[in-house]
Design a protein around this motif. Structure first.
Motif, PDB file in Angstrom:
ATOM      1  N   GLY A 187      -2.854   2.906  -2.289  1.00 25.17           N
ATOM      2  CA  GLY A 187      -3.073   1.580  -2.841  1.00 25.17           C
ATOM      3  C   GLY A 187      -1.829   0.960  -3.423  1.00 25.17           C
ATOM      4  O   GLY A 187      -0.754   1.572  -3.479  1.00 25.17           O
ATOM      5  N   ASN A 220       0.833  -1.208   0.000  1.00 27.22           N
ATOM      6  CA  ASN A 220       0.000   0.000   0.000  1.00 27.22           C
ATOM      7  C   ASN A 220       0.865   1.255   0.000  1.00 27.22           C
ATOM      8  O   ASN A 220       1.564   1.550   0.970  1.00 27.22           O
ATOM      9  N   ALA A 235      -6.578   0.125  -4.934  1.00 27.29           N
ATOM     10  CA  ALA A 235      -6.317  -1.194  -4.369  1.00 27.29           C
ATOM     11  C   ALA A 235      -6.089  -2.215  -5.481  1.00 27.29           C
ATOM     12  O   ALA A 235      -6.603  -2.076  -6.589  1.00 27.29           O
TER      13      ALA A 235
END
Length: 478
Positions: free
Chosen positions: A386, A248, A274
């Motif tokens: 993300g 992330n 993501a």
């Protein structure tokens, strides 16, 4: 002097009313700012160009069949005139293909130019139609005879109550040969598929009239190129490839190297999202020989481009329907065949947010270049972060108008003055009117001979010179 343009539909873009028994009306979405005009003429199939005569209330041939912008502006109809036509005046459109010729003009003083978003012909068919195919124009990807890599293809569509949209693409190679149409997702490969040009078609199925809905809104393609430059007025955009960091990311530091060009603007944007989830070999059931509809196990944010269906491990190229809206799959599999699928969920579209400009540094190895530094840091919970990321850099050519720029005082002899901006030579005016002057574009220098003691002023329109990206380097951080 007015600026003019002429646009004509092609075989690929003409409006197809072949299945309509009644044409109800014409809808045009356009803008006509003050000081501009747009006029329209039409042609049924390969007939003659016509206009609607509002005095005789009938269609008639335009005098100039070899259309020019001037002829259409003189003879054509306005948007309001065409939109006022009722079905009884559009009977010749039904069952045919309709071409449009559109002319636009903008006066020199106009603040903006006219534009056309779409022309729609509304009608009804004599029988129930549950499937239709719409095709795009050819989209040129490479300016030369070579090919470029296709990065992403994004499809906006709506599929409800059994309605399906199947998007296919055909690509042109370096020899200008076109491929067969294939599911567009098959072009998103590693290494990337290359093409010189591409065209799309969408197969819309709405099996239950009045209930099913199948709508294609847009198809957007992003492709790579070796470099980027703004060669005319406007904006150049460079998008990096998409990276998957498997971690992330919440911060990024970007350095953009480019030449020093006055009145240009460089901006940077980042997308963070993501990592989508790939599902392989999900069992949907066993074939019965009859049509079946099942729902995938995961239906959140389904990707529309890479769904695959298998009967006993054999991929099915067609003959089924998949809805990324609700995850429903409809198929007819042989009795006893094991039905499986591959798909992706939790797939998010790229949404770019602007990075903050930190500073501009002189390039140590080349005095003609500078390094612009940009940063991004996730601060609020709503700020994106993300595993998957890409960078976009835009080059903007600024433009404007200068009125009465004071240059100096006349001496009765030839003088030279450097203008503040890159002037369009055809727009320059100099006062006093009796002054004799010339302009050298390469150095933005105005040479003026004016009477002794006269104040010398210049007015002109300007646009920044072209710029380009020398290099882009980015560091991401968790």
């Amino acid at each position: 002097m007015s600026r003019t343009a002429l646009i004509k539909t092609t075989t690929a873009s003409q409006l197809n009313c072949a299945e309509m028994s009644v044409v109800k009306g014409i809808e045009i979405t356009s803008t006509e700012p003050t000081g501009t005009a747009v006029r329209y003429v039409t042609k049924v199939d390969d007939g003659t160009w016509k206009k609607f005569n509002t005095t005789s209330n009938a269609w008639e041939n335009v005098a100039t069949q070899a259309l020019t912008a001037a002829s259409v502006l003189s003879e054509g109809n306005t948007k309001a005139e065409l939109q006022a036509l009722t079905s009884t005046l559009l009977t010749t459109f039904a069952g045919n293909k309709i071409n449009f010729g559109v002319a636009m003009s903008a006066e020199e003083t106009a603040a903006d130019v006219p534009s056309i978003e779409k022309i729609v012909i509304n009608g009804q068919t004599s029988s129930t139609v549950t499937q239709t195919i719409v095709a795009s124009d050819v989209i040129q990807l490479a300016a030369t005879s070579g090919c470029v890599e296709i990065s992403t293809i994004e499809v906006e569509k709506t599929e409800l109550n059994g309605g399906t949209v199947t998007v296919q693409a055909s690509t042109q190679d370096a020899s200008e040969a076109w491929s067969d149409y294939v599911a567009y997702g098959t072009l998103l490969t590693t290494p990337a598929t290359t093409a010189r040009a591409i065209k799309f078609r969408a197969i819309l199925n709405a099996p239950t009239p009045g209930t099913s809905q199948a709508t294609i809104t847009s198809v957007a393609i992003k492709h790579r190129t070796d470099n980027i430059a703004v060669f005319a007025e406007g904006e150049g955009i460079c998008v990096t490839q998409t990276y998957n960091f498997a971690a992330n990311m919440t911060r990024a530091h970007l350095m953009v190297k480019h030449p020093i060009v006055a009145d240009t603007e460089v901006k940077a944007y980042i997308t963070l999202r993501a990592q989508p989830v790939a599902v392989k070999d999900e069992v949907l059931g066993t074939g019965t020989g009859a049509q079946q509809t099942v729902t995938l196990k995961h239906t959140s944010k389904l990707a529309s481009h890479n769904f695959k269906l298998y009967f006993d491990s054999t991929a099915q190229p067609s003959g089924y329907a998949f809805s990324s809206t609700d995850g429903k799959v409809t198929y007819t599999a042989p009795v006893g065949a094991v039905v499986t699928s591959d798909y992706t969920y939790n797939w998010e579209k790229e949404t770019f947010v602007e990075m903050s400009h930190d500073a501009t540094y002189a390039n140590k190895s080349d005095n003609n270049l500078v390094d612009d530094q940009f940063n991004y840091t996730k601060v609020a919970d709503t700020d994106p972060s993300g595993d998957v990321s890409a960078i976009k850099v835009t080059l903007n050519q600024l433009k404007g108008t200068v009125t009465g720029e004071v240059l100096g005082t006349g001496t009765g002899s030839l003088q030279s003055f450097k203008l503040a901006h890159n002037a369009k030579s055809e727009s320059i005016t100099v006062t006093p009117a009796a002054a004799v002057w010339t302009y050298k574009e390469s150095t933005k220098t105005l040479f003026v001979t004016a009477a002794n003691g006269a104040e010398i002023k210049a007015s002109y329109k300007w646009v920044a010179e072209t710029n380009y990206l020398e290099s882009v380097a980015c560091i991401w951080n968790k």
